[in-house]
Design a protein around this motif. Structure first.
Motif, PDB file in Angstrom:
ATOM      1  N   PHE A 213      27.241  60.333  48.568  1.00  0.00           N
ATOM      2  CA  PHE A 213      26.564  61.539  49.063  1.00  0.00           C
ATOM      3  C   PHE A 213      27.477  62.741  48.957  1.00  0.00           C
ATOM      4  CE2 PHE A 213      28.767  59.836  52.746  1.00  0.00           C
ATOM      5  CZ  PHE A 213      29.259  60.954  53.391  1.00  0.00           C
ATOM      6  N   VAL A 214      26.870  63.920  49.042  1.00  0.00           N
ATOM      7  CA  VAL A 214      27.599  65.179  49.126  1.00  0.00           C
ATOM      8  C   VAL A 214      27.303  65.785  50.493  1.00  0.00           C
ATOM      9  CG1 VAL A 214      27.910  67.495  48.178  1.00  0.00           C
ATOM     10  CG2 VAL A 214      27.480  65.570  46.632  1.00  0.00           C
ATOM     11  N   THR A 284      36.365  57.269  47.655  1.00  0.00           N
ATOM     12  CA  THR A 284      36.789  58.598  47.230  1.00  0.00           C
ATOM     13  C   THR A 284      36.271  59.635  48.225  1.00  0.00           C
ATOM     14  OG1 THR A 284      34.824  59.005  45.844  1.00  0.00           O
ATOM     15  CG2 THR A 284      36.714  57.936  44.796  1.00  0.00           C
ATOM     16  N   TRP A 285      37.072  60.659  48.440  1.00  0.00           N
ATOM     17  CA  TRP A 285      36.728  61.789  49.315  1.00  0.00           C
ATOM     18  C   TRP A 285      37.159  63.028  48.526  1.00  0.00           C
ATOM     19  CZ3 TRP A 285      34.830  62.268  54.463  1.00  0.00           C
ATOM     20  CH2 TRP A 285      35.024  63.503  55.077  1.00  0.00           C
ATOM     21  N   THR A 286      36.206  63.676  47.858  1.00  0.00           N
ATOM     22  CA  THR A 286      36.528  64.739  46.916  1.00  0.00           C
ATOM     23  C   THR A 286      36.037  66.085  47.436  1.00  0.00           C
ATOM     24  OG1 THR A 286      36.233  63.136  45.116  1.00  0.00           O
ATOM     25  CG2 THR A 286      36.359  65.468  44.512  1.00  0.00           C
ATOM     26  N   THR A 310      40.754  72.576  61.709  1.00  0.00           N
ATOM     27  CA  THR A 310      41.815  72.426  60.715  1.00  0.00           C
ATOM     28  C   THR A 310      41.524  73.352  59.534  1.00  0.00           C
ATOM     29  OG1 THR A 310      40.692  70.677  59.465  1.00  0.00           O
ATOM     30  CG2 THR A 310      42.035  69.999  61.357  1.00  0.00           C
ATOM     31  N   ASP A 311      42.521  73.562  58.691  1.00  0.00           N
ATOM     32  CA  ASP A 311      42.303  74.396  57.505  1.00  0.00           C
ATOM     33  C   ASP A 311      41.209  73.814  56.611  1.00  0.00           C
ATOM     34  OD1 ASP A 311      44.180  76.153  58.375  1.00  0.00           O
ATOM     35  OD2 ASP A 311      45.693  75.678  56.861  1.00  0.00           O
ATOM     36  N   ASP A 312      41.208  72.487  56.433  1.00  0.00           N
ATOM     37  CA  ASP A 312      40.182  71.858  55.605  1.00  0.00           C
ATOM     38  C   ASP A 312      38.787  72.107  56.173  1.00  0.00           C
ATOM     39  OD1 ASP A 312      41.801  70.943  53.631  1.00  0.00           O
ATOM     40  OD2 ASP A 312      41.753  68.830  54.244  1.00  0.00           O
ATOM     41  N   SER A 318      32.309  71.728  50.533  1.00  0.00           N
ATOM     42  CA  SER A 318      31.570  70.467  50.500  1.00  0.00           C
ATOM     43  C   SER A 318      32.524  69.351  50.125  1.00  0.00           C
ATOM     44  CB  SER A 318      30.414  70.528  49.500  1.00  0.00           C
ATOM     45  OG  SER A 318      30.903  70.668  48.176  1.00  0.00           O
ATOM     46  N   VAL A 319      32.098  68.136  50.391  1.00  0.00           N
ATOM     47  CA  VAL A 319      32.905  66.977  50.017  1.00  0.00           C
ATOM     48  C   VAL A 319      31.977  65.903  49.466  1.00  0.00           C
ATOM     49  CG1 VAL A 319      32.824  66.048  52.370  1.00  0.00           C
ATOM     50  CG2 VAL A 319      34.617  65.285  50.807  1.00  0.00           C
ATOM     51  N   THR A 320      32.363  65.335  48.331  1.00  0.00           N
ATOM     52  CA  THR A 320      31.617  64.227  47.735  1.00  0.00           C
ATOM     53  C   THR A 320      32.283  62.932  48.163  1.00  0.00           C
ATOM     54  OG1 THR A 320      30.982  65.546  45.812  1.00  0.00           O
ATOM     55  CG2 THR A 320      30.857  63.156  45.591  1.00  0.00           C
ATOM     56  N   VAL A 321      31.480  62.025  48.713  1.00  0.00           N
ATOM     57  CA  VAL A 321      32.012  60.785  49.283  1.00  0.00           C
ATOM     58  C   VAL A 321      31.405  59.581  48.573  1.00  0.00           C
ATOM     59  CG1 VAL A 321      32.279  59.403  51.382  1.00  0.00           C
ATOM     60  CG2 VAL A 321      32.277  61.918  51.524  1.00  0.00           C
ATOM     61  N   GLU A 322      32.260  58.645  48.202  1.00  0.00           N
ATOM     62  CA  GLU A 322      31.842  57.330  47.707  1.00  0.00           C
ATOM     63  C   GLU A 322      32.464  56.294  48.627  1.00  0.00           C
ATOM     64  OE1 GLU A 322      33.252  57.219  43.709  1.00  0.00           O
ATOM     65  OE2 GLU A 322      31.542  58.336  42.928  1.00  0.00           O
TER      66      GLU A 322
END
Length: 329
Positions: A213-214, A284-286, A310-312, A318-322
């Motif tokens: 998911f994103v 993965t956490w992109t 936090t800065d992030d 957005s973050v793409t997660v697998e």
């Protein structure tokens, strides 16, 4: 002597026969003509990288068997439309992951991803969305980002392409039914109870199943998904602009009927990751970060007012997660 000579003569003749036979057996087979080679190469290319509706139709038949003759034209039209409306790229990106798997597409929208995934070798596809109208002959054009009229409905697709299902529903109640779950749109950012959502997704997956998911981060500069779209658009006379500008939306305490309370769960990235970790092993956490011009607006003084983040959490759009299902939950 005569007898020995006869034997030798006989052996020589026999050996000659065998040698002649070996010549025949070892002769090179005739090469296929250039047209046959070109046709084979074209077939292999289509199987690897379909680019048109006809390619998809061919790949669908290769992976799933023949189409009933009376449905040829209608099925071909489905694949032509899927390509025209922009539904090929994402399934192609996930082709290896999706091949041979039972897929759940959560938040599928009025789309044609289902027949494309099936054509590319998915074992089955189930699309779920609370807003779809299966009988309506109108689908989303991903290229134009709007709905357009189509010669068939999602219900027609289900009838024409075996293994494709569309359901109008809020969420899934399935258990151990899928190998791959795809979560589309803003589902993870808008669901009122992220803990419940990921618990349901875990339950719906079989052992070893995967989730992709994103997640759109509400707390990024543009996470409000309203106005201003960027610093250059800022209008100091516009109350919405003033509220949202430079992370103002992250500190705003919305009333119960405000869209920030009704359309967003406002989960932080650190909170989201903890929830996912309870049910899945993250592969993965992109992250996709805000542009440099926006990052530079996070001054020291502004950073102090946003001390709880936090800065992030402020700079990742957005973050793409697998992730893979944990079996020890």
């Amino acid at each position: 002597m005569a007898g020995r000579q006869k034997t030798m003569d006989s052996g020589s003749q026999d050996g000659g026969d065998v040698l002649e036979g070996d010549k025949t057996a070892g002769a090179a087979l005739p090469l296929p003509d250039a047209d046959a080679l070109a046709a084979s190469a074209e077939m292999a290319l289509k199987l690897r990288q379909p680019a048109t509706g006809s390619d998809l139709f061919f790949t669908h038949v290769f992976n799933n068997g023949p189409v009933q003759p009376r449905n040829h034209v209608s099925v071909a039209r489905v694949f032509d439309t899927a390509v025209d409306l922009g539904y090929l790229a994402w399934p192609m990106e996930l082709r290896k992951t999706a091949y041979g798997r039972d897929i759940l597409d959560l938040g599928c929208g009025s789309s044609l991803h289902g027949p494309v995934f099936r054509a590319l070798g998915a074992n089955s596809y189930t699309g779920i969305d609370r807003n779809i109208e299966p009988m309506r002959k109108r689908l989303r054009n991903r290229r134009l980002k709007t709905s357009v009229s189509t010669p068939f409905s999602m219900a027609d697709v289900v009838r024409l392409v075996p293994g494709v299902t569309y359901m109008r529903a809020e969420e899934t109640t399935s258990r151990d039914s899928f190998d791959l779950i795809l979560v589309q749109g803003s589902m993870t950012a808008s669901h009122p109870d992220p803990e419940k959502l990921f618990s349901q997704l875990h339950r719906a997956l079989r052992s070893g199943g995967e989730l992709t998911f994103v997640h759109h981060n509400f707390h990024s500069w543009s996470g409000h998904q309203g106005k201003p779209k960027g610093p250059a658009d800022f209008d100091p006379q516009n109350a919405e602009h003033v509220q949202n500008m430079d992370w103002g939306h992250t500190l705003f305490d919305p009333p119960a009927d405000h869209k920030f309370a009704t359309d967003f769960n406002r989960v932080k990235l650190s909170q989201l990751r903890k929830i996912i970790d309870r049910y899945f092993d993250i592969k993965t956490w992109t992250p996709v970060r805000e542009k440099k011009a926006i990052a530079e607006r996070l001054t020291h003084g502004l950073r102090r007012s946003l001390d709880g983040f936090t800065d992030d959490e402020l700079l990742v759009k957005s973050v793409t997660v697998e992730a893979r299902r944990r079996d020890d939950v």
